[in-house]
Design an enzyme around this catalytic site. Structure first.
Site, PDB file in Angstrom:
ATOM      1  N   HIS A 164       2.317  -0.783 -33.478  1.00  0.00           N
ATOM      2  CA  HIS A 164       3.448   0.098 -33.143  1.00  0.00           C
ATOM      3  C   HIS A 164       4.790  -0.441 -33.619  1.00  0.00           C
ATOM      4  O   HIS A 164       5.779   0.287 -33.611  1.00  0.00           O
ATOM      5  CB  HIS A 164       3.507   0.307 -31.627  1.00  0.00           C
ATOM      6  CG  HIS A 164       2.375   1.137 -31.096  1.00  0.00           C
ATOM      7  ND1 HIS A 164       2.551   2.408 -30.599  1.00  0.00           N
ATOM      8  CD2 HIS A 164       1.044   0.889 -31.000  1.00  0.00           C
ATOM      9  CE1 HIS A 164       1.377   2.904 -30.210  1.00  0.00           C
ATOM     10  NE2 HIS A 164       0.449   1.995 -30.442  1.00  0.00           N
ATOM     11  N   ASP A 377      13.300  -1.382 -36.105  1.00  0.00           N
ATOM     12  CA  ASP A 377      12.567  -0.595 -35.114  1.00  0.00           C
ATOM     13  C   ASP A 377      11.318  -0.019 -35.773  1.00  0.00           C
ATOM     14  O   ASP A 377      11.421   0.555 -36.868  1.00  0.00           O
ATOM     15  CB  ASP A 377      13.466   0.567 -34.644  1.00  0.00           C
ATOM     16  CG  ASP A 377      13.273   0.910 -33.179  1.00  0.00           C
ATOM     17  OD1 ASP A 377      12.149   0.744 -32.692  1.00  0.00           O
ATOM     18  OD2 ASP A 377      14.251   1.348 -32.541  1.00  0.00           O
TER      19      ASP A 377
HETATM   20  O1  F6P Z   1       7.486  -0.892 -28.954  1.00  0.00           O
HETATM   21  C1  F6P Z   1       6.476  -1.727 -28.555  1.00  0.00           C
HETATM   22  C2  F6P Z   1       6.252  -1.664 -27.060  1.00  0.00           C
HETATM   23  O2  F6P Z   1       5.206  -2.529 -26.686  1.00  0.00           O
HETATM   24  C3  F6P Z   1       5.957  -0.266 -26.571  1.00  0.00           C
HETATM   25  O3  F6P Z   1       4.618   0.080 -26.702  1.00  0.00           O
HETATM   26  C4  F6P Z   1       6.435  -0.328 -25.164  1.00  0.00           C
HETATM   27  O4  F6P Z   1       6.776   0.913 -24.660  1.00  0.00           O
HETATM   28  C5  F6P Z   1       7.657  -1.212 -25.273  1.00  0.00           C
HETATM   29  O5  F6P Z   1       7.416  -2.071 -26.369  1.00  0.00           O
HETATM   30  C6  F6P Z   1       7.959  -1.981 -24.002  1.00  0.00           C
HETATM   31  O6  F6P Z   1       6.983  -2.925 -23.821  1.00  0.00           O
HETATM   32  P1  F6P Z   1       6.756  -3.827 -22.555  1.00  0.00           P
HETATM   33  O7  F6P Z   1       7.685  -3.403 -21.471  1.00  0.00           O
HETATM   34  O8  F6P Z   1       5.328  -3.605 -22.190  1.00  0.00           O
HETATM   35  O9  F6P Z   1       6.999  -5.219 -23.022  1.00  0.00           O
END
Ligand code: F6P
Length: 499
Positions: A164, A377
């Site tokens: 992602h 990003d």
């Molecule tokens: O963008 C990567 C990501 O892991 C998303 O999937 C997620 O919404 C965001 O970062 C926040 O991640 P976390 O709070 O689980 O570290």
């Protein structure tokens, strides 16, 4: 669940639910907002799906349970693992390394050991749910070793991996002491998906430099333990949002009324600008606020009739770089408000909260200018949400070139957030944009966002996986992966640098 396991197993760091505990200690779960859950919902139900992930709390992994038709399988993480695997290796090593080293990544061998151990646990939990010949879809940078670990345990399954966040160029990836293990982990998948073509290219370049596999096209073969060759595909599958449900939400009377209320609560300013981000150093929040402050100072927009709403949702607060950023942003906001605010009017409304989707839709509808100024990003779904909410064809999107979304959203005003002067010009242009130009741009943006939604993304990925899976089955290639005997050591190796 069928007695033989599930046909589709999704694996992600977090389960797609948020846990609540009431005063009596009773626990309940609500579905997390977000496109991935919504997109996979019908597919999971249709395919007898299970979802494997962490509950979000330390040492808490209740028995698997059914939530709205999806079987959820919690994986436990101890306090120490949260510190070393999640906050440490995932978010203080990989996150900065994969985002252009905006802050320096920390390399600690104890963090790596924990990352490996937790990845093993996720792989075991996933295969325990998978039926013979099932599809297992692994998500994101926290779980890069899982594809190869699953393949060792279960050569019969199809494995997809979707990344992602950005995948760095070799010259940065090279810093990682465990670079070879990470590449081998990913090569366990049949399809390795990325947000942008440049991410897939970077990945293939790392494969080329670090292993004996020399991909010439984006479908290439690796050795299987049984001597056959197995195909791996590396390609871009730009993720999206559930555009139609966002559009429907923004059409509701409640959301439209709330948007008007927000405007009037702010004193009916001429221009409302909006930033919506997790409070993360990759998002360019400081650069944006600096540019905004200078525009006020230059007198190019009037502080008395302009408001910037900055939603900065709390994130990863145990990681020092995030705490430092919060302090810097809050000092900057305070300084600009002190300089340009009046009684009854703050020129920046800084909100350190998360909001439900209907409030977000109202904010998007109220905002004349949306500012997405990330330094790097993977995609940036906020930009797509803004567009999906603007059924009125109002508003203007200022979008960083360093987002995956910039590859797709031609109607946005693209900016380089490092170029403060250029960004100031773009913001002023957006704030004064003639409505004919704004409508033309928004129409173009909406054509893209409404057409390429998250459903299409999931179907494209799974169709690709089906294709490669069938070809691999046909070749008799499903067996544990061995990519090469020796690692070619590139010049300038830093493999000894872990502490
Ligand atoms: O963008 C990567 C990501 O892991 C998303 O999937 C997620 O919404 C965001 O970062 C926040 O991640 P976390 O709070 O689980 O570290």
């Amino acid at each position: 669940m069928s007695t033989t396991g599930f046909d589709l197993v999704v694996v992600s760091n977090r389960l797609p639910v948020d846990m609540q505990q009431d005063a009596s200690g009773a626990i309940s779960w609500t579905r997390s907002p977000g496109g991935l859950v919504t997109a996979l919902d019908p597919i999971m139900k249709g395919a007898e799906g299970a979802w494997v992930g962490w509950s979000g709390a330390p040492d808490f992994a209740p028995e698997p349970f059914d939530a709205d038709g999806t079987f959820l399988v919690p994986v436990p993480l101890s306090e120490g693992e949260i510190q070393r695997y999640y906050e440490g290796f995932s978010n203080d090593t990989l996150w900065p390394l994969y985002h252009d080293v905006i802050t320096p990544p920390a390399y600690h061998r104890t963090w790596w050991d924990s990352y490996r151990a937790v990845n093993e646990r996720f792989a075991e939990a996933a295969v325990a749910q998978a039926a013979e010949g099932a599809t297992i879809w692994v998500h994101d940078y926290q779980l890069q070793l899982v594809p190869a670990l699953i393949r060792q345990l279960r050569p019969d399954v199809r494995i997809g991996y979707f990344h992602h966040i950005p995948f760095p160029p070799f010259e940065l990836f090279q810093q990682l002491p465990w670079r070879r293990q990470v590449i081998d982990g990913l090569l366990g998948a049949d399809v390795v998906g990325f947000q942008r073509r440049s991410d897939a290219t970077n990945f293939m370049n790392c494969v080329r430099r670090l292993t004996a596999v020399k991909p010439r096209t984006n479908i290439f073969s690796v050795h299987s333990d049984n001597g056959a060759r197995r195909l791996v595909k590396a390609a871009a599958f730009p993720i999206s949002i559930d555009s139609h449900s966002f559009d429907r939400l923004a059409h509701t009377d409640a959301v439209k009324k709330r948007a008007e209320e927000i405007r009037s609560d702010l004193g009916d300013p001429d221009v409302i600008m909006l930033g919506v981000d997790r409070l993360d150093y990759t998002k360019g929040i400081r650069h944006r606020i600096k540019a905004y402050g200078e525009i006020l100072e230059d007198g190019r927009i009037d502080a008395a009739s302009t408001t910037l709403i900055q939603v900065a949702s709390p994130s990863r607060e145990n990681v020092k770089a995030y705490r430092d950023l919060r302090q810097q942003v809050e000092i900057l906001v305070g300084r600009i408000n002190g300089e340009y605010g009046e009684i009854g009017h703050s020129t920046i409304h800084y909100l350190h909260h998360s909001y439900p989707q209907d409030e977000m839709a109202a904010l998007y509808l109220a905002a004349d200018v949306m500012l997405v100024t990330s330094l790097r990003d993977g995609m940036n779904l906020v930009a797509k949400e803004y567009v999906a909410a603007r059924h009125d064809l109002g508003g203007a999107l200022v979008l960083s070139e360093f987002t995956g979304a910039a590859d797709e959203l031609g109607g946005a005003i693209l900016v380089n957030p490092h170029d403060i002067d250029g960004m100031k010009d773009a913001i002023v242009h957006a704030a004064n944009m003639p409505s004919a130009e704004a409508r033309r741009r928004m129409r173009r943006l909406r054509r893209k966002v409404m057409h390429d939604d998250v459903n299409k993304w999931a179907h494209n990925f799974l169709a690709s996986l089906e294709d490669i899976g069938q070809r691999n089955e046909h070749n008799g290639a499903y067996a544990p992966t061995v990519t090469s005997a020796a690692e070619p050591v590139p010049a300038g190796s830093t493999a000894g640098g872990a502490s």
